[in-house]
Design a protein around this motif. Sequence first.
Motif, PDB file in Angstrom:
ATOM      1  N   ALA A 206       7.280   6.812  -3.501  1.00 21.75           N
ATOM      2  CA  ALA A 206       6.257   5.769  -3.423  1.00 21.75           C
ATOM      3  C   ALA A 206       5.062   6.262  -2.606  1.00 21.75           C
ATOM      4  CB  ALA A 206       6.833   4.505  -2.793  1.00 21.75           C
ATOM      5  N   GLU A 207       3.876   5.769  -2.923  1.00 24.87           N
ATOM      6  CA  GLU A 207       2.663   6.205  -2.231  1.00 24.87           C
ATOM      7  C   GLU A 207       2.622   5.726  -0.789  1.00 24.87           C
ATOM      8  OE1 GLU A 207      -0.748   5.041  -4.426  1.00 24.87           O
ATOM      9  OE2 GLU A 207      -0.342   6.404  -6.109  1.00 24.87           O
ATOM     10  N   HIS A 208       3.257   4.601  -0.513  1.00 28.30           N
ATOM     11  CA  HIS A 208       3.230   4.050   0.839  1.00 28.30           C
ATOM     12  C   HIS A 208       4.439   3.153   1.045  1.00 28.30           C
ATOM     13  CE1 HIS A 208       1.998   0.107  -0.743  1.00 28.30           C
ATOM     14  NE2 HIS A 208       1.160   0.764  -1.529  1.00 28.30           N
ATOM     15  N   ALA A 209       4.741   2.906   2.309  1.00 30.58           N
ATOM     16  CA  ALA A 209       5.775   1.929   2.648  1.00 30.58           C
ATOM     17  C   ALA A 209       5.173   0.531   2.538  1.00 30.58           C
ATOM     18  CB  ALA A 209       6.284   2.170   4.059  1.00 30.58           C
ATOM     19  N   VAL A 210       6.022  -0.454   2.283  1.00 31.28           N
ATOM     20  CA  VAL A 210       5.523  -1.831   2.196  1.00 31.28           C
ATOM     21  C   VAL A 210       5.932  -2.668   3.402  1.00 31.28           C
ATOM     22  CG1 VAL A 210       5.408  -1.803  -0.308  1.00 31.28           C
ATOM     23  CG2 VAL A 210       7.509  -2.554   0.798  1.00 31.28           C
ATOM     24  N   TYR A 211       6.789  -2.093   4.255  1.00 28.31           N
ATOM     25  CA  TYR A 211       7.192  -2.767   5.487  1.00 28.31           C
ATOM     26  C   TYR A 211       7.040  -1.812   6.664  1.00 28.31           C
ATOM     27  CZ  TYR A 211       9.767  -5.655   2.065  1.00 28.31           C
ATOM     28  OH  TYR A 211      10.125  -6.424   0.997  1.00 28.31           O
ATOM     29  N   GLY A 212       6.397  -2.278   7.730  1.00 28.70           N
ATOM     30  CA  GLY A 212       6.274  -1.494   8.944  1.00 28.70           C
ATOM     31  C   GLY A 212       6.884  -2.235  10.120  1.00 28.70           C
ATOM     32  N   PRO A 213       7.125  -1.535  11.248  1.00 30.83           N
ATOM     33  CA  PRO A 213       7.697  -2.173  12.440  1.00 30.83           C
ATOM     34  C   PRO A 213       6.904  -3.410  12.857  1.00 30.83           C
ATOM     35  CG  PRO A 213       7.731   0.193  12.708  1.00 30.83           C
ATOM     36  CD  PRO A 213       6.948  -0.080  11.453  1.00 30.83           C
ATOM     37  N   MET A 214       7.635  -4.424  13.323  1.00 21.53           N
ATOM     38  CA  MET A 214       7.018  -5.696  13.670  1.00 21.53           C
ATOM     39  C   MET A 214       7.828  -6.391  14.730  1.00 21.53           C
ATOM     40  SD  MET A 214       8.287  -8.020  10.418  1.00 21.53           S
ATOM     41  CE  MET A 214       7.936  -9.539  11.278  1.00 21.53           C
ATOM     42  N   GLU A 215       7.266  -7.413  15.335  1.00 20.41           N
ATOM     43  CA  GLU A 215       7.990  -8.270  16.246  1.00 20.41           C
ATOM     44  C   GLU A 215       8.547  -9.459  15.487  1.00 20.41           C
ATOM     45  OE1 GLU A 215       8.728  -7.493  19.238  1.00 20.41           O
ATOM     46  OE2 GLU A 215       7.364  -5.806  19.547  1.00 20.41           O
ATOM     47  N   LEU A 216       9.658  -9.981  15.925  1.00 22.24           N
ATOM     48  CA  LEU A 216      10.324 -11.059  15.208  1.00 22.24           C
ATOM     49  C   LEU A 216       9.435 -12.283  15.035  1.00 22.24           C
ATOM     50  CD1 LEU A 216      12.910 -12.184  13.915  1.00 22.24           C
ATOM     51  CD2 LEU A 216      13.640 -12.912  16.195  1.00 22.24           C
ATOM     52  N   ASP A 217       8.605 -12.577  16.046  1.00 24.36           N
ATOM     53  CA  ASP A 217       7.774 -13.778  15.989  1.00 24.36           C
ATOM     54  C   ASP A 217       6.386 -13.511  15.418  1.00 24.36           C
ATOM     55  OD1 ASP A 217       6.731 -12.277  18.022  1.00 24.36           O
ATOM     56  OD2 ASP A 217       6.839 -13.839  19.551  1.00 24.36           O
TER      57      ASP A 217
END
Length: 219
Positions: A206-217
């Motif tokens: 895939a050309e890119h990821a669709v999910y990156g690191p995030m905070e729960l809120d």
Amino acid sequence: MAEIILMSDPKIAAIPVVDGGEPLLDVRAKAPFPVDARKQDGSGGFAHLREGVLTRLVEAGSLLPDGVRLLFVEGYRPPALQRSYFERYAAELRADHPDWDAERLRDATSRYVSPPEIAPHSAGAAVDLTLVDADGHELDMGTRVNANPEESGGACYTAAENITAPARANRRLLADALTAVGLVNYPTEWWHWSYGDRYWALATGAEHAVYGPMELDAY
């Protein structure tokens, strides 16, 4: 055993992320399979996944034969917790191998814990899971979930040869269901599967990821 690309490989971090803000959902409220409590935390974050990952996981569960079910162990992991896991395991390896340079230590650590800046769990994109029978008993997978390479003698690697034939068959059963719905495995951990993260992007082209690191809120 085929060459394994580790999470520490610069190719992983170089993959761009285009995150559309898909929400994290509580697996306990949505999934038709059991959620184990061994990784339970105060926020309940462990039982969350991105919506697209959860949808695929539910579909994978429907592909299993009668009498076999997925057992969800851990999904989302806050970045701070991921960082503490990484640093703690690195410290254990450093104590055992004081001669290792920083690069070798980072690579060895990433066999078992992803570097926090690219961690699939912190993106809500990864899930640790196993299989159970109709009575809820875990099937023989060759090692426990989250066994590290040292304690298991490398048997935690998905393609490890030092496991029994039944364990190998159970790993294949799990893999067939999950790959059929688009998830990819991290080859040093038979229980770790993901969709939409940087490692998935590399594995699928895939050309890119669709999910990156995030905070729960965050959403």
